[in-house]
Design an enzyme around this catalytic site. Structure first.
Site, short mmCIF file in Angstrom:
data_model
loop_
_atom_site.label_atom_id
_atom_site.label_comp_id
_atom_site.label_asym_id
_atom_site.label_seq_id
_atom_site.Cartn_x
_atom_site.Cartn_y
_atom_site.Cartn_z
N SER A 46 0.85 -1.20 0.00
CA SER A 46 0.00 0.00 0.00
C SER A 46 0.88 1.24 0.00
O SER A 46 2.00 1.22 0.52
CB SER A 46 -0.87 0.02 1.26
N TYR A 54 -1.90 -0.73 10.38
CA TYR A 54 -2.02 -1.11 8.97
C TYR A 54 -0.83 -0.59 8.17
O TYR A 54 -0.19 -1.34 7.42
CB TYR A 54 -3.33 -0.56 8.39
N1 NAP Z 1 -8.71 -0.99 -1.55
C1 NAP Z 1 -7.69 -0.15 -1.37
O1 NAP Z 1 -7.84 1.09 -1.46
C2 NAP Z 1 -6.33 -0.67 -1.09
C3 NAP Z 1 -5.27 0.24 -1.05
C4 NAP Z 1 -3.98 -0.21 -0.81
C5 NAP Z 1 -3.75 -1.55 -0.62
N2 NAP Z 1 -4.80 -2.44 -0.65
C6 NAP Z 1 -4.48 -3.85 -0.43
O2 NAP Z 1 -5.01 -4.59 -1.51
C7 NAP Z 1 -5.31 -5.92 -1.05
C8 NAP Z 1 -6.73 -6.25 -1.44
O3 NAP Z 1 -7.57 -5.36 -0.71
P1 NAP Z 1 -9.09 -5.04 -1.11
O4 NAP Z 1 -9.22 -3.59 -1.22
O5 NAP Z 1 -9.51 -5.90 -2.27
O6 NAP Z 1 -9.76 -5.48 0.25
P2 NAP Z 1 -11.11 -6.27 0.51
O7 NAP Z 1 -12.15 -5.82 -0.45
O8 NAP Z 1 -11.37 -6.17 1.97
O9 NAP Z 1 -10.66 -7.75 0.13
C9 NAP Z 1 -9.65 -8.36 0.90
C10 NAP Z 1 -9.42 -9.75 0.35
O10 NAP Z 1 -8.48 -10.40 1.23
C11 NAP Z 1 -9.08 -11.63 1.65
N3 NAP Z 1 -8.68 -11.94 3.03
C12 NAP Z 1 -8.69 -11.14 4.11
N4 NAP Z 1 -8.27 -11.80 5.20
C13 NAP Z 1 -8.00 -13.07 4.78
C14 NAP Z 1 -7.54 -14.23 5.43
N5 NAP Z 1 -7.28 -14.26 6.74
N6 NAP Z 1 -7.39 -15.36 4.70
C15 NAP Z 1 -7.65 -15.37 3.37
N7 NAP Z 1 -8.09 -14.29 2.69
C16 NAP Z 1 -8.26 -13.17 3.39
C17 NAP Z 1 -10.57 -11.39 1.59
O11 NAP Z 1 -11.23 -12.63 1.50
P3 NAP Z 1 -12.76 -12.76 1.99
O12 NAP Z 1 -13.55 -11.89 1.09
O13 NAP Z 1 -13.04 -14.20 1.82
O14 NAP Z 1 -12.76 -12.28 3.40
C18 NAP Z 1 -10.70 -10.57 0.31
O15 NAP Z 1 -10.67 -11.40 -0.82
C19 NAP Z 1 -5.05 -5.92 0.46
O16 NAP Z 1 -3.78 -6.45 0.72
C20 NAP Z 1 -5.10 -4.43 0.81
O17 NAP Z 1 -4.37 -4.13 1.97
C21 NAP Z 1 -6.07 -2.02 -0.89
#
Ligand code: NAP
Length: 202
Positions: A100, A113
């Site tokens: 991130s 985080y």
């Molecule tokens: N969205 C943003 O603005 C943003 C910005 C910077 C970085 N990121 C990073 O991008 C990545 C994806 O985030 P996102 O925005 O798509 O978040 P999200 O919508 O909350 O999705 C998170 C994903 O991670 C999975 N996950 C969480 N905990 C888990 C566990 N213990 N075991 C297996 N799977 C797990 C979730 O699975 P389930 O749905 O089955 O729970 C979901 O598929 C993350 O690493 C996040 O930190 C996101």
């Protein structure tokens, strides 16, 4: 998603648990007989104002660390031998960590985080040094991405609309393209690709 993608398989795993990580890698290798690319995308966040130190409890630190830092490391360790095999038979194995912008600048949903993502960035560079030339290790560091995680983050959405040179948050597809670029770039390793629509420049 697995149903839409020909030949894809779906393995349910809670990456907070070591046994599930082992099963995930084992099942992937059992299904394909090889493992060429590992993308550590799963991550969790917690929104806590940075000044509210009391709410950033040890429990929060441990939970975020387990999924955002320890799980990616453990998955790389479990995949290492298969990724080295990829180098012997095809091309260098490849790891892409999704970190991130919060791991680069003093920003983000909470201090635990942001620190977990800074650790993931540093781990990316350390692993790149340790695992080359057989395995390349890079990271994509997104800014704001439109996903369920950020659906309610109206302040951040407004910030990206008004301040970022690209005038919008990323779509998941934007981030997938950055990941695909790193997978294809055979000479890149240890890079943290900031994908924030240019917000850091403003
Ligand atoms: N969205 C943003 O603005 C943003 C910005 C910077 C970085 N990121 C990073 O991008 C990545 C994806 O985030 P996102 O925005 O798509 O978040 P999200 O919508 O909350 O999705 C998170 C994903 O991670 C999975 N996950 C969480 N905990 C888990 C566990 N213990 N075991 C297996 N799977 C797990 C979730 O699975 P389930 O749905 O089955 O729970 C979901 O598929 C993350 O690493 C996040 O930190 C996101």
């Amino acid at each position: 998603m697995a149903a839409e993608m020909e030949q894809a398989i779906y393995v349910q795993a809670d990456l907070a648990f070591e046994a599930d990580r082992v099963r995930l890698i084992d099942e992937a290798i059992a299904a394909w007989g090889q493992l060429d690319v590992l993308i550590n995308n799963a991550g969790i966040s917690k929104v806590i104002p940075h000044g509210d130190l009391a709410s950033a409890s040890s429990t929060v630190w441990h939970e975020l660390n387990e999924v955002n830092v320890i799980a990616p490391f453990h998955l790389v360790a479990l995949a290492e031998s298969a990724l080295r095999d990829a180098a012997r038979h095809r091309r260098a194995g490849c790891v892409v960590n999704i970190s991130s912008h919060a791991g680069i600048r003093p920003k983000g949903a909470s201090i635990p985080y942001a620190v977990s993502k800074a650790a993931l960035n540093h781990m990316t560079r350390l692993l790149a040094v340790s695992l080359g030339p057989d395995i390349r290790v890079n990271a994509v560091a997104p800014g704001l991405v439109d996903t369920p995680l950020t659906a309610e983050w109206t302040g951040a959405q407004e910030l990206w609309r008004t301040r970022a040179p690209m005038r919008r948050a990323a779509s998941p597809d934007d981030i997938a393209k950055a990941v695909a670029m790193l997978i294809e770039s055979d000479y890149l390793t240890g890079e943290i690709l900031l994908s924030d629509g240019g917000l850091n420049l403003t």
